[in-house]
Design an enzyme around this catalytic site. Structure first.
Site, PDB file in Angstrom:
ATOM      1  N   SER A  84       0.949  -1.090  -0.044  1.00  0.00           N
ATOM      2  CA  SER A  84      -0.019   0.026  -0.059  1.00  0.00           C
ATOM      3  C   SER A  84       0.961   1.218   0.165  1.00  0.00           C
ATOM      4  O   SER A  84       1.692   1.375  -0.945  1.00  0.00           O
ATOM      5  CB  SER A  84      -1.136  -0.031   1.036  1.00  0.00           C
ATOM      6  OG  SER A  84      -1.879   0.977   1.010  1.00  0.00           O
TER       7      SER A  84
ATOM      8  N   ASP B  80     -10.252  -5.598  -3.267  1.00  0.00           N
ATOM      9  CA  ASP B  80      -9.451  -4.775  -2.560  1.00  0.00           C
ATOM     10  C   ASP B  80     -10.436  -3.216  -2.515  1.00  0.00           C
ATOM     11  O   ASP B  80     -10.699  -2.766  -3.497  1.00  0.00           O
ATOM     12  CB  ASP B  80      -8.040  -4.274  -3.036  1.00  0.00           C
ATOM     13  CG  ASP B  80      -7.243  -3.319  -2.213  1.00  0.00           C
ATOM     14  OD1 ASP B  80      -7.771  -2.397  -1.556  1.00  0.00           O
ATOM     15  OD2 ASP B  80      -6.167  -3.457  -2.119  1.00  0.00           O
TER      16      ASP B  80
ATOM     17  N   HIS C 131      -7.446  -5.916   0.792  1.00  0.00           N
ATOM     18  CA  HIS C 131      -6.003  -5.183   1.018  1.00  0.00           C
ATOM     19  C   HIS C 131      -5.237  -5.885   2.136  1.00  0.00           C
ATOM     20  O   HIS C 131      -4.346  -5.003   2.311  1.00  0.00           O
ATOM     21  CB  HIS C 131      -6.820  -3.669   1.144  1.00  0.00           C
ATOM     22  CG  HIS C 131      -5.521  -2.739   0.974  1.00  0.00           C
ATOM     23  ND1 HIS C 131      -4.747  -2.510  -0.073  1.00  0.00           N
ATOM     24  CD2 HIS C 131      -4.921  -1.981   1.941  1.00  0.00           C
ATOM     25  CE1 HIS C 131      -4.137  -1.542   0.024  1.00  0.00           C
ATOM     26  NE2 HIS C 131      -3.945  -1.158   1.127  1.00  0.00           N
TER      27      HIS C 131
END
Length: 284
Positions: A151, A229, A262
């Site tokens: 991320s 996600d 995620h």
């Protein structure tokens, strides 16, 4: 350069050692924390070192606790290093107000704007001070270093690899913020840390950096992205990085996975693939 590292805790792990350190950082000007897994092969000499950059709200513990990386790293002889995601206790007004800016959200760049510029210097910390600690005081081999992340940390891994190609021989990412100049997270962080000049922003955007280069990592880049996600559509833009790689002639393996979100259940599923990807490039 000597580094006075204080051991917060140390644990035997897959015949290696898992250690959590704290130290007074010259770069940040505050105490910093990081974690290291040293594989058993380090008893014979220096080993390849892989730096992992975590995402928003995470700490130096997140990866080591959740990713399940140590078993395969021990087998492959990889040393793992994970810094915290920002300075802590910088005393900047508002630094603890939001989860996506300030504390826990350093974005792996050196802030140029007051009052952030005094302590928020994560790029210099990771690429200079932590790299030096890992390859002098600790048994990492400076000639065999890779970087990856998730991320915000995926953004950090891609941008630091592209900005410091002399340091890192391999790079991969999980669900990276691949085009931060185009997404709310990036716009918020870059405005705060770098000011209003979008030309400065572009210097910390993996898609912008890649588009301006020619095949910086000829042995390829690996990215895994979950299709369930929640942040994919509005924040991550892997397709922008994919297009930039095509323009640069950069080999890219971008794997899109149905049903994966995620978080670290996703990351742990594909962790071995990333460790093996780096090991193949760093052992040469």
């Amino acid at each position: 350069m000597s580094h006075n590292l204080e051991v917060a805790s140390r644990h035997r792990c897959f015949d290696g050692t898992q250690t959590f350190y704290k130290h007074a950082s010259d770069t940040i000007g505050l105490p910093m924390r990081f974690s290291v897994f040293v594989p058993p092969q380090a008893e014979q000499g220096r080993v390849p070192v892989l730096f992992y950059l975590a995402g928003l709200t995470c700490t130096e513990e997140t990866f080591m606790i959740k990713a399940g990386a140590q078993r395969r790293a021990a087998e492959l002889g990889l040393m793992l290093v994970a810094p915290d995601t920002s300075p802590r206790g910088a005393g900047v007004p508002g630094e603890d107000d939001d989860w996506d800016f300030g504390t826990g959200a350093g974005f792996y760049l050196d802030a140029s704007q007051e009052p952030w510029s005094k302590h928020y210097r994560m790029e210099s910390y990771v690429t200079r001070e932590l790299f030096d600690i890992a390859t002098t005081t600790l048994p990492g081999d400076p000639a065999r270093a890779g970087i990856f992340g998730h991320s915000m940390g995926g953004h950090g891994a891609l941008t630091l690899a592209l900005r410091h190609p002399d340091l890192y021989r391999s790079v991969s990412a999980f669900a990276p913020i691949a085009a931060p100049t185009r997404c709310p997270w990036g716009e918020k962080a870059f405005t705060g840390y770098l000011g209003e000049d979008r030309a400065e922003w572009a210097k910390h955007d993996a898609s912008e950096l890649m588009a301006a280069k020619s095949q910086p990592f000829p042995e390829g880049i690996l990215i895994d992205q979950g299709l369930a996600d929640n942040f994919l559509e509005n924040q991550l833009y892997p397709e922008a990085f994919e297009a930039a790689c095509q323009k640069a002639g950069q080999p890219l393996t971008l794997r899109r996975h149905e049903g994966y979100d995620h978080g670290y259940y996703f990351i742990s599923t594909f962790m071995d693939d990333h460790l093996e990807f780096h090991a193949a490039r760093l052992k040469k």
